[in-house]
Structures are given as structure tokens and as C-alpha cells.
Motif scaffolding. Structure first.
Motif, mmCIF file in Angstrom:
data_model
loop_
_atom_site.group_PDB
_atom_site.id
_atom_site.type_symbol
_atom_site.label_atom_id
_atom_site.label_comp_id
_atom_site.label_asym_id
_atom_site.label_seq_id
_atom_site.Cartn_x
_atom_site.Cartn_y
_atom_site.Cartn_z
ATOM 1 N N PHE B 273 0.862 -1.190 0.000
ATOM 2 C CA PHE B 273 0.000 0.000 0.000
ATOM 3 C C PHE B 273 0.890 1.229 0.000
ATOM 4 O O PHE B 273 2.070 1.154 0.311
ATOM 5 C CB PHE B 273 -0.908 0.031 1.252
ATOM 6 C CG PHE B 273 -0.145 0.275 2.544
ATOM 7 C CD1 PHE B 273 0.130 1.577 2.956
ATOM 8 C CD2 PHE B 273 0.307 -0.776 3.317
ATOM 9 C CE1 PHE B 273 0.848 1.814 4.129
ATOM 10 C CE2 PHE B 273 1.024 -0.543 4.486
ATOM 11 C CZ PHE B 273 1.292 0.742 4.898
ATOM 12 N N LEU B 274 0.327 2.363 -0.369
ATOM 13 C CA LEU B 274 1.034 3.637 -0.185
ATOM 14 C C LEU B 274 0.101 4.696 0.386
ATOM 15 O O LEU B 274 0.416 5.372 1.335
ATOM 16 C CB LEU B 274 1.619 4.147 -1.506
ATOM 17 C CG LEU B 274 2.957 3.571 -1.943
ATOM 18 C CD1 LEU B 274 3.377 4.199 -3.266
ATOM 19 C CD2 LEU B 274 4.046 3.854 -0.901
ATOM 20 N N CYS B 275 -1.093 4.835 -0.229
ATOM 21 C CA CYS B 275 -1.943 5.966 0.152
ATOM 22 C C CYS B 275 -3.075 5.561 1.089
ATOM 23 O O CYS B 275 -3.577 6.380 1.829
ATOM 24 C CB CYS B 275 -2.528 6.615 -1.096
ATOM 25 S SG CYS B 275 -3.783 5.604 -1.919
ATOM 26 N N ARG B 276 -3.490 4.327 1.024
ATOM 27 C CA ARG B 276 -4.622 3.811 1.796
ATOM 28 C C ARG B 276 -5.879 4.619 1.537
ATOM 29 O O ARG B 276 -6.782 4.655 2.354
ATOM 30 C CB ARG B 276 -4.302 3.791 3.299
ATOM 31 C CG ARG B 276 -3.063 2.957 3.613
ATOM 32 C CD ARG B 276 -2.762 2.911 5.079
ATOM 33 N NE ARG B 276 -3.520 1.910 5.797
ATOM 34 C CZ ARG B 276 -3.204 0.640 5.898
ATOM 35 N NH1 ARG B 276 -2.136 0.182 5.273
ATOM 36 N NH2 ARG B 276 -3.949 -0.182 6.591
ATOM 37 N N GLY B 277 -5.942 5.261 0.389
ATOM 38 C CA GLY B 277 -7.103 6.090 0.069
ATOM 39 C C GLY B 277 -7.587 5.923 -1.365
ATOM 40 O O GLY B 277 -8.239 6.801 -1.900
ATOM 41 N N GLY B 278 -7.255 4.807 -1.995
ATOM 42 C CA GLY B 278 -7.811 4.533 -3.320
ATOM 43 C C GLY B 278 -7.227 5.344 -4.448
ATOM 44 O O GLY B 278 -7.822 5.433 -5.520
ATOM 45 N N ALA B 279 -6.056 5.934 -4.240
ATOM 46 C CA ALA B 279 -5.538 6.873 -5.239
ATOM 47 C C ALA B 279 -4.248 6.426 -5.910
ATOM 48 O O ALA B 279 -3.976 6.820 -7.036
ATOM 49 C CB ALA B 279 -5.320 8.244 -4.603
ATOM 50 N N CYS B 280 -3.427 5.610 -5.232
ATOM 51 C CA CYS B 280 -2.070 5.390 -5.744
ATOM 52 C C CYS B 280 -1.926 4.145 -6.602
ATOM 53 O O CYS B 280 -1.005 4.041 -7.398
ATOM 54 C CB CYS B 280 -1.079 5.315 -4.590
ATOM 55 S SG CYS B 280 -1.176 3.771 -3.654
ATOM 56 N N GLY B 281 -2.786 3.175 -6.418
ATOM 57 C CA GLY B 281 -2.705 1.959 -7.221
ATOM 58 C C GLY B 281 -1.849 0.864 -6.626
ATOM 59 O O GLY B 281 -1.808 -0.257 -7.124
ATOM 60 N N GLN B 282 -1.146 1.156 -5.559
ATOM 61 C CA GLN B 282 -0.174 0.228 -5.009
ATOM 62 C C GLN B 282 -0.810 -1.067 -4.479
ATOM 63 O O GLN B 282 -0.218 -2.120 -4.553
ATOM 64 C CB GLN B 282 0.588 0.919 -3.872
ATOM 65 C CG GLN B 282 1.871 0.245 -3.487
ATOM 66 C CD GLN B 282 2.921 0.353 -4.574
ATOM 67 O OE1 GLN B 282 2.866 1.249 -5.402
ATOM 68 N NE2 GLN B 282 3.862 -0.565 -4.578
ATOM 69 N N CYS B 283 -2.014 -0.988 -3.949
ATOM 70 C CA CYS B 283 -2.603 -2.152 -3.270
ATOM 71 C C CYS B 283 -3.361 -3.074 -4.225
ATOM 72 O O CYS B 283 -3.911 -4.083 -3.797
ATOM 73 C CB CYS B 283 -3.523 -1.694 -2.139
ATOM 74 S SG CYS B 283 -4.994 -0.854 -2.735
ATOM 75 N N MET B 313 -9.209 -2.980 -5.080
ATOM 76 C CA MET B 313 -8.293 -2.148 -4.300
ATOM 77 C C MET B 313 -8.709 -2.284 -2.830
ATOM 78 O O MET B 313 -9.647 -1.624 -2.381
ATOM 79 C CB MET B 313 -8.386 -0.689 -4.750
ATOM 80 C CG MET B 313 -8.245 -0.480 -6.255
ATOM 81 S SD MET B 313 -6.737 -1.139 -6.998
ATOM 82 C CE MET B 313 -5.532 0.017 -6.394
ATOM 83 N N CYS B 315 -7.751 -1.202 -0.059
ATOM 84 C CA CYS B 315 -7.682 -0.120 0.929
ATOM 85 C C CYS B 315 -9.028 0.571 1.105
ATOM 86 O O CYS B 315 -9.333 1.075 2.181
ATOM 87 C CB CYS B 315 -6.602 0.895 0.572
ATOM 88 S SG CYS B 315 -6.876 1.753 -0.986
HETATM 89 S S1 FES Z 1 -3.133 1.905 -1.083
HETATM 90 FE FE1 FES Z 1 -3.231 3.430 -2.618
HETATM 91 S S2 FES Z 1 -4.884 2.694 -3.814
HETATM 92 FE FE2 FES Z 1 -4.904 1.333 -2.145
#
Ligand code: FES
Lengths: 200, 327
Positions: B273-283, B313, B315
Motif C-alpha cells: 500500500f502507499l496511500c490507503r485512500g484509493g488513489a495510488c494503485g499500489q494495493c 483495491m 484499501c
Molecule cells: S493503497 Fe493506494 S490505492 Fe490502495
């Protein structure tokens, strides 16, 4: 027929679309030769477009100037060459504001160079519309002497600056608005294939 | 030695910090300042970056992202400003109620998903409420290079105008404040009109405001690439559901008030994860099998991907039914 479907190629090669009217505070059209037809088509799709339009047109021997004039754009300029028109293009971009829509149509060399001016003025290339019309000739840069040869129609061709025999690549530079030409007979000087017309 | 994370860890490497100051700003917003426990300097960050703050709340570990709002030129301190959400999931309440000066916490390396486009001829900032935080750092950064910017800041009331005092004192000609309760509104259409070519707009605030700025700019012919926004979604509560984690060979139950990502972490499974807000794509996670209905809430996957049912996603998104994931 002024439309040509380019074969699919590497990612570096520009892809052109079809001009569409977009909301904007002002509309700048730059076209050469048969590009005029694309302007006429897009103008027909939105009656309000021409009232806020500035057309910079380089006929290159084609006969569309009167038809463009008849569209009644807010401003119309006809230039003898791209080089002669670029001052005007820069002036328009310098005084433009956010909300300007840019439409480029005609040959690849014209669109590439005008796109470069618009990008330098602050418009992202993704927001600049292009539509190819007319000649499939390419603007080529010799990777050896860096000289530009305009309107290249055959592969290979002779660099107009250093005289090397150059192979026409699809590797394109947005900054130079040119494709790369690479020496074709470096290993075996004089062994040059017969030039063939592009896409033939 | 470089400041980059040495080993890939979900969410990036963490930095042990101590809370060096807790500064209440108004009824709802408090600033928390951090210094490194080892006395060293923080890694540099750029305006718009966020850090994920780890909160040890009983046996619950909360990980909430907050925009860094301190001056990027000051590597001795990181600061965040937290708005108390009384109806939220509890992270901001924990910060407000439980965190005091001297506390030891862990925060992540900064990540920037909302950076300045430094090619811009001019930067226009539109902030709504606590959305002011990333702009605090961006403004400090631009001031260093004499950047061309202006801020339009909508607040509910004068007493809730977080940082209005500092901003209008330091930059009286660049800061414009609008108070809802005085029926003032950002004259967006007029502001967007006549800006120099190459101006970029940035918006941070409630979803309605973000959509309004995007739509108004688009209608005025602004390139999409020159309108930037950041909206961290918060995971929303929902019905309990069961998930099988195939690679880890575990079955977990996602509780009503936790996110899928949190449930995965609670089961001891490492998930990126990176943003935990649905924005970064990492998860982004592959779905192996789905029996039920997806509740996609992220800004990352496109409509087609959402419809395909092949990705989720964790998060912010949930599921109604039972799900099998490649994790
Ligand atoms: S942690 Fe960034 S989109 Fe899920």
C-alpha cells in the motif's frame, strides 16, 4: 483522397486523430495543403467555432484558401511557408490564455513543428489535436550531421546537408519534430538499396 | 547513505519519531509536529506529499495518511494538521484525544501523489476546509523559487479558517479567503478566465468541490492534464464478509468497521500500500474467485476494470458475499 491510414508502428511514432470541436475560449488552427479539408469538416460540425477561430494556413500549392476564407473565421492568415508563418504562430501563442484550443492538420512536418511551439507555450501535447491530411512526406533529422531534410518521400534518401545515404526510421523526436535518419551503408560504403517510395 | 528505503516493505520504510509539539489551531483542527528519535534529519519531500501515521490504539493498529504541511526546506521537523472527524473511523479522534507531546510514533517515508507541475507558468490553488494542508507545503516550496501562485480558500466560518491568519499575513496579495457562512463563494468561472497559457490548477477539498473545479475548467477549455486534484477516500464501513487469501492459505473475516486491507494486515499477511485512500494503485490485488457483488470505491481502476471483477483495491473497496484473492 487526402486521408491515409498509417500502419501501426513503434510507440515513438506519433498517432494522429480526427479533429473534433472542443469547448474553448479561442480556437487556433494551423494547417498546410489538404489540411484545409479537415478544418472545413470540423467547422461544419460546430456552427459557433469559426467566430472565435484564428486560421494560419500554408497552401503549399493547394487551392483551398478561398474555401477557408468563406468559413468566415475571426482571423485568417495565409503564409507562403511554415518558416514565414512561425512568427505569427508564436505571437498568437504568446498572447493566448488558458482555454485556447489548438488544432493542427496537414503534413506531419507541419503538425510536429507547430505542436512543438504550442508545447513550449505551455500546452501539454496530450491537449493538442492533430489530424493528418495530404502528403505522407516526412521531416527527417540526420543523426550524423543533425541537419534536417524536409519532405522526404523515399527510403533511403540522401541527407541534404552531409550527403550520407540515410535509412528512414519510425523513431521520432517531439522536441525536434522529426524522424531519425541513420546511415544505411556505414559498414559497406556504396552498398545502398534502391530507394522506394514511403508506404509503397 | 541514501535516504531511500533499504528494503521493500508494504507502505515503504517507517521512521521512528517523537511528537515534538501538539498545537490546537481551532475547534476542529490540531497540528502535530514530529522529530526523528535518532536526532537526524528527515528525508526531503516536495509539496503535496503525505505520510502514513501509525497509531497504536489498543490492539488496533491504525494507519492513516496525512498531507505533510510543514516547509519542505525544513528537514528537522515534519508536521501534519488533523481535522477531528467525530463520525469518522476513529483515527483523527485518536490523534486528538490520545496523542500528546513526547509520544513515540512511527510514520512512513513521504510519498507524493499530488505534486506541483514545475513546468507551469502559474499555479492556482483551490482549497476547501482541511484541504488547505498540502498547499501549505506547496506554497512554502514555491516561495523558495519565487514561483507564481495564488490561493483561493473556502472555509465554513472565520473561526474555522485554519491557517488563514498566517497565510493572509505573509501573502496578503496572493491569498483569497471565502467564508460559507457569509455567503461568499469562489468565483471559479471568472478566476479561470484569462489566465496565462500554461497555468495549472490544483484542488484539494470535498469531493463536490473537486468535481466542480474539474468540470468548470474542462468547460472553459482547460487541458485535463493541467487540473490536479487529490482526494483521499476513507474506507467506509459495510457488511461483514469473508475472504480467502489463496497464496497465504488463510481465510479472514472483514469486520464492519475495518477495511479489507486492514483485515489482511490483521491476519499477519503483508500487503502493499502507499496511500490507503484509493488513489495510488499500489494495493491492486487480483481476484481469484468472486461470489457476490463488488463495492468498488477507488479512483484507480477504470470502469471497465471495475466491471471485469478481476481486480480490487483493498484499501477502500469491499465485497458483498465471499471473495478469493491472490494474496
Ligand atoms: S493503497 Fe493506494 S490505492 Fe490502495
Amino acid at each position: 483522397m487526402s486521408k491515409f491510414q498509417f500502419p501501426e508502428s513503434i510507440k515513438s511514432r506519433p498517432v494522429y486523430g480526427t479533429l473534433e470541436p472542443r469547448p474553448g475560449k479561442a480556437h487556433l488552427f494551423v494547417a498546410d495543403a489538404e489540411g484545409a479539408e479537415a478544418i472545413i469538416e470540423v467547422a461544419a460540425r460546430d456552427a459557433g467555432l469559426m467566430a472565435k477561430a484564428h486560421i494560419i494556413y500554408i497552401p503549399k500549392g493547394a487551392d483551398f484558401a478561398d474555401k477557408l476564407h468563406a468559413l468566415n473565421p475571426a482571423q485568417f492568415y495565409e503564409g507562403p511557408t511554415y518558416a514565414a508563418s512561425v512568427q505569427r504562430l508564436r505571437h498568437v501563442l504568446e498572447n493566448a490564455h488558458q482555454g485556447l484550443q489548438v488544432y493542427l492538420t496537414g503534413t506531419e512536418g507541419l503538425m510536429g513543428q507547430a505542436q512543438n511551439e504550442a508545447m513550449q507555450a505551455g500546452i501539454p501535447h496530450t491537449a493538442i489535436q492533430t489530424e493528418h491530411r495530404g502528403s505522407v512526406a516526412r521531416r527527417m533529422q540526420c543523426v550524423h550531421c543533425k541537419g534536417i531534410t524536409e519532405d522526404v518521400m523515399t527510403d533511403p534518401f540522401v541527407c541534404s546537408h552531409c550527403g550520407l545515404n540515410l535509412f528512414v526510421r519510425d523513431h521520432y523526436s517531439r522536441r525536434l519534430a522529426a524522424y531519425q535518419g541513420v546511415c544505411i551503408d556505414a559498414e559497406d560504403p556504396g552498398n545502398v538499396p534502391e530507394p522506394v517510395e514511403l508506404y509503397k | 547513505m541514501s535516504a531511500a528505503p533499504q528494503k521493500a516493505k508494504p507502505g515503504g520504510q517507517q521512521i521512528p519519531v517523537v511528537v515534538s509539539a501538539v498545537v490546537p489551531l481551532n475547534d476542529l483542527v490540531t497540528r502535530f509536529e514530529f522529530q526523528r528519535r535518532d536526532g537526524g534529519l528527515f528525508p526531503p519531500f516536495s509539496g503535496g506529499a503525505h505520510t502514513v501515521v501509525e497509531m497504536k490504539d489498543g490492539d488496533l493498529t491504525r494507519l492513516n495518511p496525512y498531507s505533510l504541511m510543514s516547509d519542505p526546506a525544513d528537514s528537522s521537523t515534519y508536521a501534519i494538521s488533523v481535522r477531528r472527524e467525530d463520525d469518522g473511523r476513529g483515527g483523527s479522534l485518536f490523534m486528538h484525544r490520545n496523542v500528546t507531546q513526547g509520544d513515540e510514533m512511527m510514520i512512513s517515508y513521504p510519498v507524493n501523489l499530488f505534486s506541483l507541475d514545475l513546468r507551469a507558468k502559474k499555479h492556482m490553488f483551490f482549497a476547501g476546509g482541511i484541504g488547505i494542508t498540502p498547499f501549505m507545503a506547496m506554497i512554502a516550496q514555491l516561495e523558495q523559487s519565487n514561483g507564481n501562485w495564488e490561493l483561493h480558500y473556502a472555509c465554513r466560518t472565520e473561526s474555522l479558517g485554519t491557517y488563514v491568519d498566517v497565510l493572509s499575513y505573509k501573502y496578503p496579495n496572493k491569498v483569497h479567503v471565502y467564508y460559507d457562512d457569509q455567503k461568499q463563494a469562489i468565483p471559479l468561472e471568472d478566476l479561470l478566465d484569462g489566465q496565462p497559457l500554461g497555468t495549472n490548477a490544483y484542488v484539494c477539498g470535498p469531493k463536490g468541490m473537486i468535481d466542480w473545479v474539474h468540470a468548470t475548467a474542462q468547460a472553459a477549455g482547460w487541458p485535463d492534464a493541467q487540473v490536479h486534484s487529490e482526494e483521499f477516500l476513507k474506507p467506509e464501513p459495510g457488511k461483514e464478509f469473508e475472504v480467502r487469501l489463496c497464496k497465504s492459505d488463510k481465510t479472514i473475516t472483514v469486520g464492519e468497521n475495518e477495511s479489507l486491507l486492514e483485515a489482511i494486515e490483521r491476519a499477519g499477511v503483508e500487503a502493499p500500500f502507499l496511500c490507503r485512500g484509493g488513489a495510488c494503485g499500489q494495493c491492486e490485488t487480483d481476484v481469484v474467485k468472486a461470489d457476490g457483488e463488488f463495492v468498488h470505491r477507488d479512483h484507480w481502476l477504470d470502469d471497465e476494470q471495475h466491471a471485469s471483477g478481476e481486480k480490487i483495491m483493498p484499501c477502500v473497496s469491499r465485497f458483498l458475499g465471499t471473495l478469493e484473492l491472490d494474496r
